[in-house]
Design an enzyme around this catalytic site. Structure first.
Site, short mmCIF file in Angstrom:
data_model
loop_
_atom_site.label_atom_id
_atom_site.label_comp_id
_atom_site.label_asym_id
_atom_site.label_seq_id
_atom_site.Cartn_x
_atom_site.Cartn_y
_atom_site.Cartn_z
N GLY A 103 61.63 -4.74 -20.58
CA GLY A 103 61.76 -3.44 -19.91
C GLY A 103 63.12 -3.36 -19.24
O GLY A 103 63.86 -4.36 -19.17
N LYS A 104 63.49 -2.21 -18.77
CA LYS A 104 64.75 -2.05 -18.03
C LYS A 104 64.66 -0.77 -17.22
O LYS A 104 63.92 0.15 -17.59
CB LYS A 104 65.93 -1.95 -19.00
CG LYS A 104 67.26 -2.33 -18.38
CD LYS A 104 67.43 -3.83 -18.33
CE LYS A 104 68.75 -4.24 -17.74
NZ LYS A 104 68.94 -5.70 -17.89
N GLY A 105 65.39 -0.71 -16.12
CA GLY A 105 65.39 0.50 -15.32
C GLY A 105 66.76 0.78 -14.76
O GLY A 105 67.68 -0.05 -14.88
#
Ligand code: NAD
Length: 411
Positions: A103-105
């Protein structure tokens, strides 16, 4: 910034899928992100006014474990960038065989415009916005560009206010709040271990190897420090202000201390000054881009004069530049292998938090060493067996592991 080298649609990913003979429906499922969140982040400025920024969290794949990946604060952040970095995390955690997905944000922001109090209010508000989709068994954020241990501390506090004390909801925290020994230097140490293993397999004399490092932040400075300890000659380093060069080797420990104190190498008084473009063109054994994506691209690839490129940043060599380097027989040791030390020690931090137990530094470093060497050996074996570049071999190991889990779990 360019991130095209790390999307699932890049040439290396597709080539790996092809060589693995992956079923088209599985290849399609693994390319598609599971969930993409775009959230409004309203927060109060010190002046009393309210400002709204846009934040993202992309959850790419959780077949092998909870989503895992950093949160970046940068004015270039957009959904496309976060999406490609999230996919990269799926392949990185799989390559290191740690039980996570990817995931990444990020928040699109120029951090220089805001005070510490504004950053705290903004960070807490962002975490509250994504809270329903976060948790120790769901998605575990970490620091990335312009976020640090303090920001993770605020995230942990915000989450714990509604869910009870939960240090395992983020990693990269301060030691006082459940952070792990060895996390700060993990990515740089993993990079140095990768260079050492590369030397063994590519017949480079590590003790006399000349090294150039672009970017002297967390990754670049620790990589330089550990490589200096191994006996390499670090002949040039740079940061956003430019670089310094000494063909006889820089005094890395004092450069490290200077940078720690001043947060830049500018004014360090060592070597000859040079620009980042000049630095990338220096003759050396190892060129280590450790700053931002797209550093080696179509425009400057013909100036590159090293024996081997070590991708310490995420996506520093674009696909077009990689093709040129491969045609000149310059190996590229890929990002998902080189810089995986960070997420590996993040995983150790999560394990310690879940067990409510603390490991000593030596234990963390030894476990990191074992993981990095095993991953390198697996990739190198596939590279030799299939006669493909290390980048494609890395994708093959990573995609194969996720695909097998995907089939076993079923839809
Ligand atoms: P950082 O912010 O600590 O350091 C970045 C360094 O690059 C600084 O020295 C900065 O001055 C320099 N820089 C910025 N723009 C530059 C430019 N245009 N030219 C030359 N130098 C420039 O960041 P970091 O944590 O060291 O991360 C560096 C890279 O490694 C990023 O791509 C990041 O995504 C990747 N990465 C970091 C980790 C980690 O654990 N920190 C883990 C995996 C990957």
């Amino acid at each position: 910034m360019q991130h095209s080298s790390i999307t699932s649609s890049s040439g290396s990913y597709q080539k790996a899928v092809e060589l693995l003979g992956l079923k088209p429906e599985i290849a399609k499922a693994l390319e598609m992100p599971d969930r993409e969140l775009t959230v409004e982040v309203p927060f109060r400025l010190d002046s009393g006014k309210v400002e709204s920024l846009v934040g993202f969290r992309v959850q790419h794949n959780n077949t092998r474990g909870p989503f895992k990946g950093g949160i970046r604060y940068h004015h270039h952040v957009d959904l496309a960038e976060v999406r490609s970095l999230a996919a990269l995390m799926t392949w990185k955690t799989s390559l290191l065989d740690i039980p996570y997905g990817g995931g990444k944000g990020g928040i699109q922001i120029d951090t220089s415009k805001y005070s510490r109090n504004e950053m705290e209010r903004l960070s807490r508000r962002f975490f509250r916005a994504i809270d329903p989709f976060i948790g120790p068994n769901i998605d575990i954020p970490a620091p990335d560009v312009n976020t640090n241990a303090q920001v993770m501390g605020w995230f942990m506090d915000e989450y714990s206010q509604t869910h009870g004390y939960t240090p395992a909801c983020v990693t990269g925290k301060p030691l006082e709040l459940g952070g792990s020994e060895g996390r700060e230097h993990a990515t740089g140490k993993g990079t140095a271990i990768t260079v050492r293993e590369t030397s063994k397999n590519y017949d480079v004399d590590l003790e006399n190897a000349t090294v150039v490092v672009q970017g002297f932040g967390n990754v670049g400075s620790f990589a330089a420090k550990f490589l200096d300890d191994y006996g390499c000659k670090i002949i040039a380093v740079s940061d956003v202000t430019g670089g310094v060069h000494d063909p006889n080797g820089l005094d890395v420990p004092s450069l490290f201390d200077y940078n720690y104190e001043h947060r830049t190498i500018d004014g360090c008084g060592q070597g000859q000054k040079l620009t980042n473009e000049e630095l990338l063109a220096l003759e050396c054994d190892y060129l280590i881009p450790a700053a931002l994506g797209g550093a080696i691209n179509e425009k400057n690839v013909d100036t590159i004069n090293c024996k081997i490129v070590i991708e310490a940043a995420n996506g520093p060599v674009t696909p077009e530049a990689a093709d040129v380097l491969w045609s000149k027989k310059v190996p590229i040791i890929p990002d998902i292998l080189t810089n995986a030390g960070g997420v590996t020690v993040s995983y150790f931090e999560w394990v310690q938090n879940l067990q409510q137990f603390k490991w000593e530094l030596e234990e963390v470093d030894t476990k990191l060493e074992t993981k990095m060497v095993k991953a390198f050996d697996e990739v190198y074996a596939i590279k030799q067996e299939k006669n493909v570049p290390m980048r494609i071999a890395s994708f093959m190991v990573a995609i194969d592991r996720v695909a097998r889990s995907y089939e076993l779990r079923g839809v």
